[in-house]
Every structure is written in structure tokens, then in C-alpha cells.
Write an enzyme that holds these catalytic residues in place. Sequence first.
Site, PDB file in Angstrom:
ATOM      1  N   ARG A 223       0.859  -1.186   0.000  1.00 37.99           N
ATOM      2  CA  ARG A 223       0.000   0.000   0.000  1.00 37.99           C
ATOM      3  C   ARG A 223       0.890   1.230   0.000  1.00 37.99           C
ATOM      4  O   ARG A 223       1.915   1.268   0.695  1.00 37.99           O
ATOM      5  CB  ARG A 223      -0.926   0.034   1.236  1.00 37.99           C
TER       6      ARG A 223
ATOM      7  N   ASP B 275       4.364  -0.457  -6.970  1.00 36.34           N
ATOM      8  CA  ASP B 275       3.117  -0.740  -7.686  1.00 36.34           C
ATOM      9  C   ASP B 275       1.974   0.057  -7.059  1.00 36.34           C
ATOM     10  O   ASP B 275       0.854   0.008  -7.544  1.00 36.34           O
ATOM     11  CB  ASP B 275       2.817  -2.248  -7.610  1.00 36.34           C
TER      12      ASP B 275
ATOM     13  N   GLU C 179      -2.562   7.423  -5.002  1.00 33.68           N
ATOM     14  CA  GLU C 179      -2.877   6.741  -6.265  1.00 33.68           C
ATOM     15  C   GLU C 179      -4.329   6.847  -6.676  1.00 33.68           C
ATOM     16  O   GLU C 179      -4.652   6.707  -7.856  1.00 33.68           O
ATOM     17  CB  GLU C 179      -2.473   5.256  -6.187  1.00 33.68           C
TER      18      GLU C 179
ATOM     19  N   HIS D 226      -0.695  -0.192  -9.786  1.00 30.69           N
ATOM     20  CA  HIS D 226      -1.479  -1.147  -8.986  1.00 30.69           C
ATOM     21  C   HIS D 226      -1.946  -2.323  -9.852  1.00 30.69           C
ATOM     22  O   HIS D 226      -3.132  -2.634  -9.921  1.00 30.69           O
ATOM     23  CB  HIS D 226      -2.674  -0.450  -8.315  1.00 30.69           C
TER      24      HIS D 226
HETATM   25  P1  NAD Z   1      -1.394 -11.260   4.808  1.00 31.49           P
HETATM   26  O1  NAD Z   1      -2.449 -10.808   5.762  1.00 31.49           O
HETATM   27  O2  NAD Z   1      -1.343 -12.705   4.435  1.00 31.49           O
HETATM   28  O3  NAD Z   1       0.046 -10.844   5.377  1.00 31.49           O
HETATM   29  C1  NAD Z   1       0.292  -9.596   5.964  1.00 31.49           C
HETATM   30  C2  NAD Z   1       1.381  -9.814   7.002  1.00 31.49           C
HETATM   31  O4  NAD Z   1       1.715  -8.521   7.549  1.00 31.49           O
HETATM   32  C3  NAD Z   1       0.946 -10.707   8.178  1.00 31.49           C
HETATM   33  O5  NAD Z   1       1.878 -11.738   8.391  1.00 31.49           O
HETATM   34  C4  NAD Z   1       0.901  -9.743   9.348  1.00 31.49           C
HETATM   35  O6  NAD Z   1       1.249 -10.346  10.592  1.00 31.49           O
HETATM   36  C5  NAD Z   1       1.943  -8.720   8.921  1.00 31.49           C
HETATM   37  N1  NAD Z   1       1.860  -7.485   9.695  1.00 31.49           N
HETATM   38  C6  NAD Z   1       0.776  -6.951  10.308  1.00 31.49           C
HETATM   39  N2  NAD Z   1       1.148  -5.827  10.975  1.00 31.49           N
HETATM   40  C7  NAD Z   1       2.479  -5.674  10.759  1.00 31.49           C
HETATM   41  C8  NAD Z   1       3.425  -4.713  11.188  1.00 31.49           C
HETATM   42  N3  NAD Z   1       3.079  -3.685  11.989  1.00 31.49           N
HETATM   43  N4  NAD Z   1       4.712  -4.858  10.800  1.00 31.49           N
HETATM   44  C9  NAD Z   1       5.084  -5.913  10.005  1.00 31.49           C
HETATM   45  N5  NAD Z   1       4.229  -6.852   9.588  1.00 31.49           N
HETATM   46  C10 NAD Z   1       2.938  -6.733   9.954  1.00 31.49           C
HETATM   47  O7  NAD Z   1      -1.556 -10.329   3.543  1.00 31.49           O
HETATM   48  P2  NAD Z   1      -1.051 -10.625   2.055  1.00 31.49           P
HETATM   49  O8  NAD Z   1      -2.124 -11.324   1.304  1.00 31.49           O
HETATM   50  O9  NAD Z   1       0.312 -11.192   2.110  1.00 31.49           O
HETATM   51  O10 NAD Z   1      -1.011  -9.137   1.489  1.00 31.49           O
HETATM   52  C11 NAD Z   1      -0.015  -8.204   1.918  1.00 31.49           C
HETATM   53  C12 NAD Z   1      -0.394  -6.824   1.422  1.00 31.49           C
HETATM   54  O11 NAD Z   1      -0.336  -6.823  -0.012  1.00 31.49           O
HETATM   55  C13 NAD Z   1      -1.844  -6.442   1.732  1.00 31.49           C
HETATM   56  O12 NAD Z   1      -1.890  -5.772   2.965  1.00 31.49           O
HETATM   57  C14 NAD Z   1      -2.233  -5.535   0.597  1.00 31.49           C
HETATM   58  O13 NAD Z   1      -2.071  -4.189   1.043  1.00 31.49           O
HETATM   59  C15 NAD Z   1      -1.215  -5.805  -0.483  1.00 31.49           C
HETATM   60  N6  NAD Z   1      -1.786  -6.279  -1.756  1.00 31.49           N
HETATM   61  C16 NAD Z   1      -1.443  -5.605  -2.890  1.00 31.49           C
HETATM   62  C17 NAD Z   1      -1.931  -6.030  -4.128  1.00 31.49           C
HETATM   63  C18 NAD Z   1      -1.529  -5.317  -5.406  1.00 31.49           C
HETATM   64  O14 NAD Z   1      -2.132  -5.569  -6.460  1.00 31.49           O
HETATM   65  N7  NAD Z   1      -0.515  -4.477  -5.404  1.00 31.49           N
HETATM   66  C19 NAD Z   1      -2.797  -7.124  -4.191  1.00 31.49           C
HETATM   67  C20 NAD Z   1      -3.113  -7.806  -3.023  1.00 31.49           C
HETATM   68  C21 NAD Z   1      -2.604  -7.370  -1.796  1.00 31.49           C
END
Ligand code: NAD
Length: 333
Positions: free
Chosen positions: A234, A258, A263, A295
Amino acid sequence: MKVAVFSTKAYDRQFLEAANSPKKHELVFFKPRLDRDTAILAAGFPAVCIFVHDQVDAQILEILASNGTRLVALRCAGFNNVDLKAAADLGITIVRVPAYSPYGVAEHAVGIILSLNRKIHRAYNRVREGNFALDGLLGFNLNGRTVGIIGTGKIGLILGQIMRGFGCHLLAYDVYQNPELETLGGKYVELPELFAKSDIISLHCPLIPQTYHLINEAAIAQMKPGMMIINTSRGALIDTQAVIEGLKSGQIGYLGVDVYEQESELFFEDLSGEIIQDDVFQRLTTFPNVLITGHQAFFTADALRNIADTTFSNIADIEEGRPCPNEICQNNI
Ligand code: NAD
């Protein structure tokens, strides 16, 4: 169920219509985003279906509730654009698609790493213009380099698996440790150590108050000079102005993003004929060592199929009174 689908692009329509065959739900597609001006379009629809840039604040939820909407189905995982308390108070159920393309996002992050390192984006243009000089295209071997992963959930873990395949060392930081990352040979460390030792840092944690501007001036000062930052998570995880200063001084050697904090004013639209007013974004685009995609990390056919299938199974659960595993309420986040 009658569903008002907001922020519809041609590809959304294609995958949603395919997943809705035979026509179980009555889908009406709207191109605009859901906001204060467009919320009225949902009048008479028990369900609305939205994406990442639609606004679902208290005022919009009130408009939706007063016009008969009882369900908001997100076609994405993140729900930072939804006022969950207001939804609960108004009796509106919120469902989402928690995981639709962890491989797609991790693979896109790796694509950006490879392109930035080996300057593939620059080489592509040079060769098309008959310029076969190699000056300025010098890269480095990924093998033996250290990758710092912040957030080792679904996407961060897959990135770790791929980077291990290149022979990289893995450092990780997360508020919850994932034993699978350690099985890969990764090591959990505190952020200062990850900042100091990583050649590449990739962000995969959610945007929450604790992670807002995680990459700021103080963090950048602790990093290895000339390192690479990748953000497919994000935009607001990064203080863009601080990163611009880091790029100007050379402290940051490469930036691949990305996502971008502002955005919603830019991404998903064709603005190629317009004057972009965001000077911070425009400055970012001037660096030769910055690669920005709009994105698109999630954007694979597999992901769009998963999003459509999960959205309809979420809607069916709520319509037929079953518990929905993807319902978001304040006490299950
Ligand atoms: P997920 O929930 O499986 O993993 C997120 C991880 O972040 C978890 O292990 C959690 O414990 C950790 N976390 C929470 N708070 C934290 C902190 N303060 N410091 C460090 N780590 C922390 O999520 P995911 O499916 O792996 O997705 C990760 C991110 O990717 C999402 O939050 C989303 O913003 C982003 N995303 C982007 C796209 C894109 O197209 N660019 C698509 C899907 C998801």
C-alpha cells in the site's frame, strides 16, 4: 440477488459475468466509483460490489442503507476504505476476497526487482531506437544478496520462496513470525537490523496506523547506501517525499512501486492526454532508477477468476443465511 457493481472496467465485467453463468444474480454494472454523488445509483439494490478506490464512509453507508442496501461485497482484500463501525451500526454486512493472487503479487514484485536491477525497462527502449550501448545498464547478481521482507504473510512468504530460488539470504520482520519462512532459511530480526543489512527491502504488510510511513527519513538513514526498496503493498507505507530525498542523495539506489499514497487520483484511468497535477508523483517518474506500475500486481486472469468466484460465493452465503468465512466485522480483524 440484485447487485450494483461499481468501478467496473471491461475486464471486471468479463470475469464477473462468466462466474455468474447461469445468471444467478442480476448484475448492473456502473463505471463510476462509489462516492457521495454516485451512491444513489445503488437505490433498490440489496447488494453493492466495490473495489479498492470506492469510498465506503459513514455518510455513504447511510445513503446505501436508506435505499435498501444490506450487503457490501469487496472485490479485494484490503478494507481500509470501509467504515466498519458505521456498517455494523446500520446493519450492513461487509464481505471481501482475502486472498486472490498471492503468487501474482509476489511474482510482480520479483519482476520489478529484476527489471530495476538489470535495467530491462531502459534496455527495451534503447534497442528499439538502435542503441545497443551497455553503458548505464550495469546490474548485480541476486545470488548471495540479502532480501529483507517486511510482512511475511501469504505474499511475503511466496516472495521469500522465489528469492531463495535465486540464492538470496532472507531477513524478515513481522509482528507474528511465520515458521515457514524460517524453514526456508529466513531469519526474523528487528527492523533496524533488517534496514542495515538488506540489499533489497520488499514491503508486504498491511497499511494500518502502526505501518503508516514505515519507510521514512529515519528508516532510510539506517539502510545500506544504494539499496533497493520495493512496495507492492500500500502506498502510504512509504513517505514519498523522504524516498525522493533518499534517491537524490543516492542512499536509495533503486525504487520499485506498484502502489502510491495518492494513487486514487491517478491509477486505473487513462490520463495520457491530461496534465498530471501531482508534482510528487511526477518527480518520481523522472528518476532513471525508479520503476512504477499502476497497482497491477494482482492483475492476472487467475486472480480475476478467483475474485469473481469468491465474490459470488460470499453473496450466496449471506443471501442464503449461511455463515460467510469472508465477512469482516470489527471483532474478526
Ligand atoms: P497477509 O495478511 O497474508 O500478510 C500480511 C502480514 O503482515 C501478516 O503476516 C501480518 O502479521 C503482517 N503485519 C501486520 N502488521 C504488521 C506490522 N506492523 N509490521 C510488520 N508486519 C505486519 O496479507 P497478504 O495477502 O500477504 O497481502 C499483503 C499486502 O499486499 C496487503 O496488505 C495488501 O495491502 C497488499 N496487496 C497488494 C496487491 C496489489 O495488487 N498491489 C494485491 C493484493 C494485496
